[in-house]
Design a protein around this motif. Structure first.
Motif, PDB file in Angstrom:
ATOM      1  N   GLY A 161     -79.079 -73.280 -70.514  1.00 41.23           N
ATOM      2  CA  GLY A 161     -78.088 -72.914 -69.447  1.00 41.23           C
ATOM      3  C   GLY A 161     -78.444 -71.572 -69.099  1.00 41.23           C
ATOM      4  O   GLY A 161     -77.918 -70.814 -68.066  1.00 41.23           O
ATOM      5  N   GLY A 162     -79.063 -70.649 -70.143  1.00 40.01           N
ATOM      6  CA  GLY A 162     -79.493 -69.171 -69.656  1.00 40.01           C
ATOM      7  C   GLY A 162     -80.118 -68.878 -68.544  1.00 40.01           C
ATOM      8  O   GLY A 162     -80.921 -69.786 -68.045  1.00 40.01           O
ATOM      9  N   ARG A 163     -79.873 -67.695 -67.829  1.00 36.26           N
ATOM     10  CA  ARG A 163     -80.431 -67.494 -66.487  1.00 36.26           C
ATOM     11  C   ARG A 163     -80.873 -65.962 -66.394  1.00 36.26           C
ATOM     12  O   ARG A 163     -81.048 -65.298 -65.614  1.00 36.26           O
ATOM     13  N   GLY A 164     -81.116 -65.198 -67.657  1.00 40.16           N
ATOM     14  CA  GLY A 164     -81.843 -64.172 -67.792  1.00 40.16           C
ATOM     15  C   GLY A 164     -80.698 -63.041 -68.229  1.00 40.16           C
ATOM     16  O   GLY A 164     -79.560 -63.709 -68.715  1.00 40.16           O
ATOM     17  N   VAL A 165     -80.947 -61.892 -68.234  1.00 40.83           N
ATOM     18  CA  VAL A 165     -80.241 -60.905 -68.634  1.00 40.83           C
ATOM     19  C   VAL A 165     -79.884 -59.986 -67.119  1.00 40.83           C
ATOM     20  O   VAL A 165     -80.986 -59.893 -66.469  1.00 40.83           O
ATOM     21  N   TYR A 166     -78.648 -59.503 -67.201  1.00 39.99           N
ATOM     22  CA  TYR A 166     -78.396 -58.542 -65.873  1.00 39.99           C
ATOM     23  C   TYR A 166     -78.090 -57.174 -66.459  1.00 39.99           C
ATOM     24  O   TYR A 166     -77.371 -57.160 -67.419  1.00 39.99           O
ATOM     25  N   GLN A 167     -78.472 -56.258 -65.370  1.00 40.53           N
ATOM     26  CA  GLN A 167     -78.106 -54.833 -65.499  1.00 40.53           C
ATOM     27  C   GLN A 167     -77.377 -54.436 -64.607  1.00 40.53           C
ATOM     28  O   GLN A 167     -77.845 -54.551 -63.326  1.00 40.53           O
ATOM     29  N   PHE A 168     -76.342 -53.679 -64.707  1.00 37.62           N
ATOM     30  CA  PHE A 168     -75.587 -53.039 -63.385  1.00 37.62           C
ATOM     31  C   PHE A 168     -75.358 -51.637 -63.740  1.00 37.62           C
ATOM     32  O   PHE A 168     -74.784 -51.356 -64.746  1.00 37.62           O
ATOM     33  N   ASP A 169     -75.783 -50.928 -62.474  1.00 43.92           N
ATOM     34  CA  ASP A 169     -75.347 -49.352 -62.918  1.00 43.92           C
ATOM     35  C   ASP A 169     -74.186 -49.003 -62.057  1.00 43.92           C
ATOM     36  O   ASP A 169     -74.210 -47.826 -61.896  1.00 43.92           O
ATOM     37  N   GLY A 170     -73.490 -49.712 -61.698  1.00 41.40           N
ATOM     38  CA  GLY A 170     -72.251 -49.254 -60.925  1.00 41.40           C
ATOM     39  C   GLY A 170     -72.239 -49.451 -59.235  1.00 41.40           C
ATOM     40  O   GLY A 170     -71.348 -49.543 -58.657  1.00 41.40           O
ATOM     41  N   GLN A 171     -73.586 -49.740 -58.954  1.00 42.22           N
ATOM     42  CA  GLN A 171     -74.091 -50.103 -57.402  1.00 42.22           C
ATOM     43  C   GLN A 171     -74.799 -51.110 -57.255  1.00 42.22           C
ATOM     44  O   GLN A 171     -74.573 -51.833 -56.443  1.00 42.22           O
ATOM     45  N   ASN A 172     -75.922 -51.450 -58.255  1.00 42.74           N
ATOM     46  CA  ASN A 172     -76.925 -52.299 -58.010  1.00 42.74           C
ATOM     47  C   ASN A 172     -77.052 -53.184 -59.264  1.00 42.74           C
ATOM     48  O   ASN A 172     -77.143 -52.719 -60.419  1.00 42.74           O
ATOM     49  N   CYS A 173     -77.306 -54.649 -59.180  1.00 47.01           N
ATOM     50  CA  CYS A 173     -77.673 -55.476 -60.034  1.00 47.01           C
ATOM     51  C   CYS A 173     -79.063 -55.566 -60.228  1.00 47.01           C
ATOM     52  O   CYS A 173     -79.725 -55.825 -59.319  1.00 47.01           O
TER      53      CYS A 173
END
Length: 188
Positions: A161-173
């Motif tokens: 069910g994994g869909r990757g890794v996400y990074q959020f910088d406070g504005q953009n994913c």
């Protein structure tokens, strides 16, 4: 009560993948063919399909839209089939792009969805997929804030069910997946 239909005199219906109405008659996709119900029986309607499993049939006026993971097609009552737009399994699109759904808007225009976002049909233009600035999935197993950069990192799953890794910088994913980053080795 229900009336079961098991196929035609020549073939059984195994693996029915889609059903729609074509000029008021039911049409279904099975066995890599389209079948149409003539009021008393099912008959083979179109056997020359684009070579991929049909994942969706959608009524569009007197025609039917036929969707595979790689392309969208229009099927007429005369059993003519014509591709609409580009195939997405070409180098013009990101590797691994797969179509998932199609809808007809009230004005008759088409909207296509994929694992890369949503696209409106514009004649003689490539599909331009748009996606919201958010993670690909809400399957969240773990998250951490990097104290050095302040970035939020999210792991989407520990199984298929994994869909990757996400990074959020406070504005953009930013979504990082196996399709874009083979060095991840898995989306889990």
């Amino acid at each position: 009560s229900w009336t079961p239909f098991t196929g035609t005199t020549e073939e059984t219906f195994e693996g029915i993948t889609a059903l729609a109405s074509l000029a008021g008659q039911p049409v279904l996709a099975a066995n890599e063919k389209l079948y149409r119900f003539n009021g008393t029986a099912w008959a083979a309607f179109l056997a020359d399909l684009p070579g991929e499993t049909v994942i969706k049939l959608v009524t569009a006026g007197d025609d039917v839209l036929l969707l595979t993971e790689a392309g969208l097609y229009r099927v007429t009552t005369a059993a003519d089939i014509a591709r609409i737009g580009d195939l997405v399994n070409t180098e013009a699109y990101a590797p691994g792009t797969k179509l998932t759904d199609v809808a007809v808007k009230t004005d008759g225009s088409l909207v296509l969805t994929s694992n890369r976002g949503i696209a409106d049909w514009v004649e003689n233009q490539p599909w331009e997929f748009r996606k919201p600035n958010c993670p690909y999935s809400n399957f969240i197993q773990n998250l951490v804030v990097d104290p050095g950069t302040g970035l939020l990192w999210v792991a989407s799953g520990i199984s298929a069910g994994g869909r990757g890794v996400y990074q959020f910088d406070g504005q953009n994913c930013t979504n990082l997946t196996l399709a874009d980053r083979p060095d991840l080795q898995t989306d889990a």
